[in-house]
Design a protein around this motif. Structure first.
Motif, PDB file in Angstrom:
ATOM      1  N   LEU A   1       0.830  -1.202   0.000  1.00  0.00           N
ATOM      2  CA  LEU A   1       0.000   0.000   0.000  1.00  0.00           C
ATOM      3  C   LEU A   1       0.866   1.255   0.000  1.00  0.00           C
ATOM      4  CD1 LEU A   1      -2.985  -0.812   2.379  1.00  0.00           C
ATOM      5  CD2 LEU A   1      -3.066  -0.393  -0.079  1.00  0.00           C
ATOM      6  N   TYR A   2       0.401   2.281  -0.687  1.00  0.00           N
ATOM      7  CA  TYR A   2       1.134   3.543  -0.848  1.00  0.00           C
ATOM      8  C   TYR A   2       2.510   3.307  -1.474  1.00  0.00           C
ATOM      9  CZ  TYR A   2      -2.373   4.380   2.744  1.00  0.00           C
ATOM     10  OH  TYR A   2      -3.550   4.407   3.456  1.00  0.00           O
ATOM     11  N   GLN A   3       2.595   2.228  -2.278  1.00  0.00           N
ATOM     12  CA  GLN A   3       3.837   1.878  -2.975  1.00  0.00           C
ATOM     13  C   GLN A   3       4.993   1.665  -2.000  1.00  0.00           C
ATOM     14  OE1 GLN A   3       4.157   5.219  -5.616  1.00  0.00           O
ATOM     15  NE2 GLN A   3       2.295   4.695  -6.719  1.00  0.00           N
ATOM     16  N   VAL A  42       2.550 -15.245  -3.549  1.00  0.00           N
ATOM     17  CA  VAL A  42       2.484 -14.453  -4.778  1.00  0.00           C
ATOM     18  C   VAL A  42       1.052 -14.013  -5.054  1.00  0.00           C
ATOM     19  CG1 VAL A  42       2.839 -14.483  -7.274  1.00  0.00           C
ATOM     20  CG2 VAL A  42       4.534 -15.533  -5.761  1.00  0.00           C
ATOM     21  N   ASP A  43       0.104 -14.922  -4.854  1.00  0.00           N
ATOM     22  CA  ASP A  43      -1.304 -14.579  -5.088  1.00  0.00           C
ATOM     23  C   ASP A  43      -1.757 -13.443  -4.180  1.00  0.00           C
ATOM     24  OD1 ASP A  43      -1.448 -16.510  -7.004  1.00  0.00           O
ATOM     25  OD2 ASP A  43      -2.550 -17.967  -5.780  1.00  0.00           O
ATOM     26  N   SER A  44      -1.313 -13.467  -2.922  1.00  0.00           N
ATOM     27  CA  SER A  44      -1.728 -12.413  -1.985  1.00  0.00           C
ATOM     28  C   SER A  44      -1.184 -11.059  -2.418  1.00  0.00           C
ATOM     29  CB  SER A  44      -1.258 -12.749  -0.563  1.00  0.00           C
ATOM     30  OG  SER A  44       0.154 -12.742  -0.477  1.00  0.00           O
ATOM     31  N   MET A  45       0.057 -11.032  -2.910  1.00  0.00           N
ATOM     32  CA  MET A  45       0.628  -9.770  -3.372  1.00  0.00           C
ATOM     33  C   MET A  45      -0.076  -9.276  -4.628  1.00  0.00           C
ATOM     34  SD  MET A  45       4.717 -10.063  -2.575  1.00  0.00           S
ATOM     35  CE  MET A  45       4.999 -11.626  -3.403  1.00  0.00           C
ATOM     36  N   ILE A  59      -2.174  -5.757  -5.267  1.00  0.00           N
ATOM     37  CA  ILE A  59      -1.853  -4.895  -6.408  1.00  0.00           C
ATOM     38  C   ILE A  59      -3.101  -4.622  -7.240  1.00  0.00           C
ATOM     39  CG2 ILE A  59      -0.612  -4.812  -8.606  1.00  0.00           C
ATOM     40  CD1 ILE A  59       1.675  -6.320  -7.196  1.00  0.00           C
ATOM     41  N   MET A  60      -3.886  -5.656  -7.486  1.00  0.00           N
ATOM     42  CA  MET A  60      -5.105  -5.479  -8.276  1.00  0.00           C
ATOM     43  C   MET A  60      -6.117  -4.612  -7.536  1.00  0.00           C
ATOM     44  SD  MET A  60      -5.584  -9.304  -9.885  1.00  0.00           S
ATOM     45  CE  MET A  60      -7.117  -8.859 -10.706  1.00  0.00           C
ATOM     46  N   ASP A  61      -6.250  -4.838  -6.214  1.00  0.00           N
ATOM     47  CA  ASP A  61      -7.209  -4.053  -5.429  1.00  0.00           C
ATOM     48  C   ASP A  61      -6.838  -2.577  -5.395  1.00  0.00           C
ATOM     49  OD1 ASP A  61      -8.692  -6.288  -4.914  1.00  0.00           O
ATOM     50  OD2 ASP A  61      -7.880  -6.612  -2.899  1.00  0.00           O
ATOM     51  N   SER A  62      -5.531  -2.301  -5.398  1.00  0.00           N
ATOM     52  CA  SER A  62      -5.088  -0.904  -5.325  1.00  0.00           C
ATOM     53  C   SER A  62      -4.892  -0.290  -6.705  1.00  0.00           C
ATOM     54  CB  SER A  62      -3.782  -0.803  -4.526  1.00  0.00           C
ATOM     55  OG  SER A  62      -2.753  -1.534  -5.160  1.00  0.00           O
ATOM     56  N   ASN A  63      -5.174  -1.057  -7.745  1.00  0.00           N
ATOM     57  CA  ASN A  63      -5.091  -0.556  -9.124  1.00  0.00           C
ATOM     58  C   ASN A  63      -3.723   0.042  -9.442  1.00  0.00           C
ATOM     59  OD1 ASN A  63      -7.831  -1.183  -9.690  1.00  0.00           O
ATOM     60  ND2 ASN A  63      -8.448   0.674  -8.603  1.00  0.00           N
ATOM     61  N   GLN A  64      -2.688  -0.568  -8.899  1.00  0.00           N
ATOM     62  CA  GLN A  64      -1.354  -0.046  -9.164  1.00  0.00           C
ATOM     63  C   GLN A  64      -0.981  -0.306 -10.616  1.00  0.00           C
ATOM     64  OE1 GLN A  64       1.798  -0.733  -6.385  1.00  0.00           O
ATOM     65  NE2 GLN A  64       0.415  -1.011  -4.668  1.00  0.00           N
ATOM     66  N   ASP A  65      -0.456   0.708 -11.237  1.00  0.00           N
ATOM     67  CA  ASP A  65      -0.042   0.610 -12.633  1.00  0.00           C
ATOM     68  C   ASP A  65       1.285   1.333 -12.778  1.00  0.00           C
ATOM     69  OD1 ASP A  65       0.168   0.270 -15.344  1.00  0.00           O
ATOM     70  OD2 ASP A  65      -1.221   1.891 -15.840  1.00  0.00           O
ATOM     71  N   GLU A  66       2.352   0.619 -12.519  1.00  0.00           N
ATOM     72  CA  GLU A  66       3.681   1.210 -12.597  1.00  0.00           C
ATOM     73  C   GLU A  66       4.233   0.957 -13.996  1.00  0.00           C
ATOM     74  OE1 GLU A  66       7.740   1.194  -9.924  1.00  0.00           O
ATOM     75  OE2 GLU A  66       6.722  -0.685 -10.334  1.00  0.00           O
ATOM     76  N   SER A  67       4.299   1.984 -14.768  1.00  0.00           N
ATOM     77  CA  SER A  67       4.756   1.826 -16.145  1.00  0.00           C
ATOM     78  C   SER A  67       5.687   2.985 -16.496  1.00  0.00           C
ATOM     79  CB  SER A  67       3.561   1.804 -17.096  1.00  0.00           C
ATOM     80  OG  SER A  67       3.969   1.580 -18.409  1.00  0.00           O
ATOM     81  N   PRO A  68       6.950   2.723 -16.790  1.00  0.00           N
ATOM     82  CA  PRO A  68       7.571   1.396 -16.772  1.00  0.00           C
ATOM     83  C   PRO A  68       7.935   0.964 -15.352  1.00  0.00           C
ATOM     84  CG  PRO A  68       9.195   3.039 -17.342  1.00  0.00           C
ATOM     85  CD  PRO A  68       7.882   3.778 -17.220  1.00  0.00           C
ATOM     86  N   VAL A  69       8.199  -0.322 -15.177  1.00  0.00           N
ATOM     87  CA  VAL A  69       8.627  -0.844 -13.884  1.00  0.00           C
ATOM     88  C   VAL A  69       9.992  -0.257 -13.546  1.00  0.00           C
ATOM     89  CG1 VAL A  69       9.248  -2.944 -12.630  1.00  0.00           C
ATOM     90  CG2 VAL A  69       7.305  -2.963 -14.198  1.00  0.00           C
TER      91      VAL A  69
END
Length: 436
Positions: A254-256, A282-285, A289-299
């Motif tokens: 959360l909050y990156q 891995v599934d929990s992480m 990520i999906m719940d928080s709609n994180q979209d880090e582009s580029p990584v």
């Protein structure tokens, strides 16, 4: 007759003793009244129609780079954490030590209001709210230097409070510009609360000096310098359950991972290789990520390079696009070295137990970096006690900082950053600060 005289002397002494003390009960009642006002106004503001809150959330996302989901998560948490009841409980909890002795008392026996300047960080949404509330609850003047990365929501809240409570608003000032904030004040800054690297504090403080003759530094300064937190997994008997893995992922992601309450290091009885191929972890992480709609582009390129280094050198690691968990480098155990990675989104894993954390608390540099220690076993959670304060051993310091893992990103309003209750700190400021 002798006993009668003794009783008269005792009664007279008790009367004189009470007469010479400040009227702390009256002061407490006033503080509880402020808590009622602040709690009610906060609940009104936070529950405004979406047509009013959505533009603020959009502006906050644009400023901070946080996702909308992260901002909404924080607002929902603060809506639950800040109530009339929680603020009044915080006041009562902080009050027993009373005010510092001061000759500068008003007719109610309360020190005159001080002007306290808060230099806020911008790492998570509304990160300076607790300090602002502490100053207002104490009846002092809040001057907030807001971060440009975290001003939309704080400014809207302060404007609402000023409009609804004009009298309270007379003790509120804020700006994203240090010089502009100083120019708006008609009195000197008497105390400071600063969040950041202590080595940069002197340089930052100079931004507030608009008069060359105003070079004296107020004695009262609260510096927050903790970098991140540690999770102790207590997984000797069995691996973590899915709910515990989710709480761990939330604490890291959360909050990156930018908050001081975010987990930057994990201590486990098992090596990372035990969990390296765990689908559940891995599934929990990925779920967080999906719940928080994180979209880090580029990584992050640094994180990608760190992953490559781990793979090339056969260092155990777990990788998702927004997070790299890796076995901690050896220097983590060296005296005076940093506990946490300087690369955002990299979390260290150490095989060990609480005794290892106690050793880190024996190193003053490492101890200063640690905000909290989280345990997945809430039965082992120990709140701070007078015994811990009286015996500042490494073990008691670990206990005093230990919290349940599920509270990592959901702290109560009375939590103590760097072990310091900000409301108690404000109430007990030395008398010379009040008189400056």
């Amino acid at each position: 007759m002798k006993n009668l005289w003794l009783e008269v002397v005792i009664i007279w002494w008790m009367w004189m003793d009470n007469a010479m003390k400040p009227d702390l009960r009256g002061g407490l009642e006033a503080a509880l009244g402020r808590a009622e006002i602040l709690g009610k106004r906060w609940q009104e503001w936070i529950h405004q129609p979406s047509s009013q809150m959505e533009p603020l959330i959009t502006d906050q996302v644009s400023q901070s780079g946080h996702t909308r989901a992260d901002v909404v998560f924080q607002l929902k948490h603060l809506a639950e954490a800040i109530t009339v009841e929680s603020l009044q409980a915080w006041v009562r909890q902080s009050w027993p030590n009373g005010f510092a002795k001061s000759s500068n008392l008003n007719e109610s026996g309360i020190p005159d209001s001080m002007l306290i300047c808060c230099v806020h960080a911008g790492n998570i949404p509304m990160v300076g709210l607790q300090d602002m509330l502490a100053i207002c609850l104490a009846g002092d003047f809040y001057a907030g230097k807001l971060s440009r990365r975290d001003s939309a929501l704080m400014q809207a809240w302060l404007e609402y409070l000023c409009y609804q409570e004009p009298k309270l608003g007379q003790k509120l000032a804020w700006s994203t510009d240090a010089a502009g904030l100083v120019h708006s004040l008609n009195r000197p800054i008497q105390a400071w609360i600063f969040t950041g690297n202590e080595s940069t504090w002197e340089m930052i403080q100079k931004q507030f000096v608009v008069d060359a003759s105003a070079h004296d530094t107020p004695a009262a300064t609260l510096v927050r310098r903790a970098e991140a937190s540690i999770a102790v997994l207590d997984d000797q008997q069995s691996p973590l359950h899915s709910s515990e893995l989710k709480a761990l992922a939330e604490a890291m992601l959360l909050y990156q991972g930018k908050g001081c309450r975010s987990v930057g290091l994990i201590v486990s009885s098992k090596p990372l290789s035990f969990y390296q191929h765990s689908c559940a972890m891995v599934d929990s992480m990925e779920a967080v990520i999906m719940d928080s709609n994180q979209d880090e582009s580029p990584v992050s390129e640094e994180r990608v390079m760190e992953r490559g280094w781990c793979a090339a050198n056969q260092i155990a690691h777990i990788w998702v696009d927004h997070l790299l968990i890796r076995e901690a480098p050896d220097y983590v155990f060296e005296p005076n070295e940093s506990l946490f990675s300087t690369i955002p989104g990299v979390v260290y894993w150490v095989q060990g137990d609480r005794s290892q954390v106690e050793k880190w608390f024996d190193d003053s540099r490492k101890a200063a970096q640690i905000q909290s220690v989280y345990s997945v076993n809430t039965r082992e959670h120990t709140s701070q006690s007078s015994r811990n304060r009286a015996e500042p051993s490494s073990k008691s310091r670990v206990e005093s900082k230990t919290e349940p893992l599920e509270l990592a990103q959901r702290p109560p309003i009375h939590w103590t950053p760097d072990g310091e209750n900000p409301l108690s700190w404000v109430l007990n400021l030395p008398s010379q600060s009040h008189e400056s």
